[in-house]
Write an enzyme that holds these catalytic residues in place. Sequence first.
Site, PDB file in Angstrom:
ATOM      1  N   HIS A 100     -60.276   9.731   6.102  1.00  0.00           N
ATOM      2  CA  HIS A 100     -61.711  10.029   6.145  1.00  0.00           C
ATOM      3  C   HIS A 100     -62.343   9.877   4.765  1.00  0.00           C
ATOM      4  O   HIS A 100     -61.678   9.932   3.727  1.00  0.00           O
ATOM      5  CB  HIS A 100     -61.931  11.462   6.652  1.00  0.00           C
TER       6      HIS A 100
ATOM      7  N   GLU B  11     -55.565  17.359  10.370  1.00  0.00           N
ATOM      8  CA  GLU B  11     -55.074  17.748   9.054  1.00  0.00           C
ATOM      9  C   GLU B  11     -54.017  18.849   9.186  1.00  0.00           C
ATOM     10  O   GLU B  11     -53.947  19.543  10.212  1.00  0.00           O
ATOM     11  CB  GLU B  11     -56.250  18.253   8.206  1.00  0.00           C
TER      12      GLU B  11
END
Length: 219
Positions: free
Chosen positions: A12, A92
């Site tokens: 990201h 994550e």
Amino acid sequence: MARPRNIVLLRHGESEGNADDSVYERVPDHALPLTEAGRRQAVEAGERLRALFGDERVSAYVSPYRRTHQTFRALGLDPARVRIREEPRLREQDWGNWQDAEDVRLQKAYRNAYGHFFYRFAQGESGADVYDRVGAFLESLYRSFEDPGHPPNVLLVTHGLTMRLFCMRWFHWRVAEFESLSNPGNAETRILVLGENGRYRLDRPFEHWCTPESYDATG
């Protein structure tokens, strides 16, 4: 089996947490948005990916975090050619709930000393936990290749540590090799490219921050 020619791993763009780690005291990790710099990074990554994919179809898997969804939208890929799925197993490493900034810095220091693969955050996951769920995702991904109409490109929009663990699982790297690697930068890619020999190779390696340790298996 219709194996894709390219499996693209994309981190990201820069998030508010990358820019200011005190934000974890106020905003859940999964809800952190991109910064303006992160949006620009994602747009630039989209230009590169559109050149890579051309008019070909893409099967995309996106971590359920806000910053990964925002990154995917900023890529500007043609929705008529992209099949997108939210994939929680690509999230994550969980830290667990809201975090005190000083405690986060302390736990990261502990993790650096203990090892990113084995260290477990007090209320969250270890790298080994992420490795296990990435392995479970890979089993699903392999099964999708059995579809003869599978797109020739796969895109995973995810996180830096998850990218390293995906490659560790795919290429059967040792723990010491994983520990020696640095995360890619925000909105950077690593691409698994299918070779003529039927094997995948990385288009470029991860940077090393240290030399991998060698463990004596007999000692």
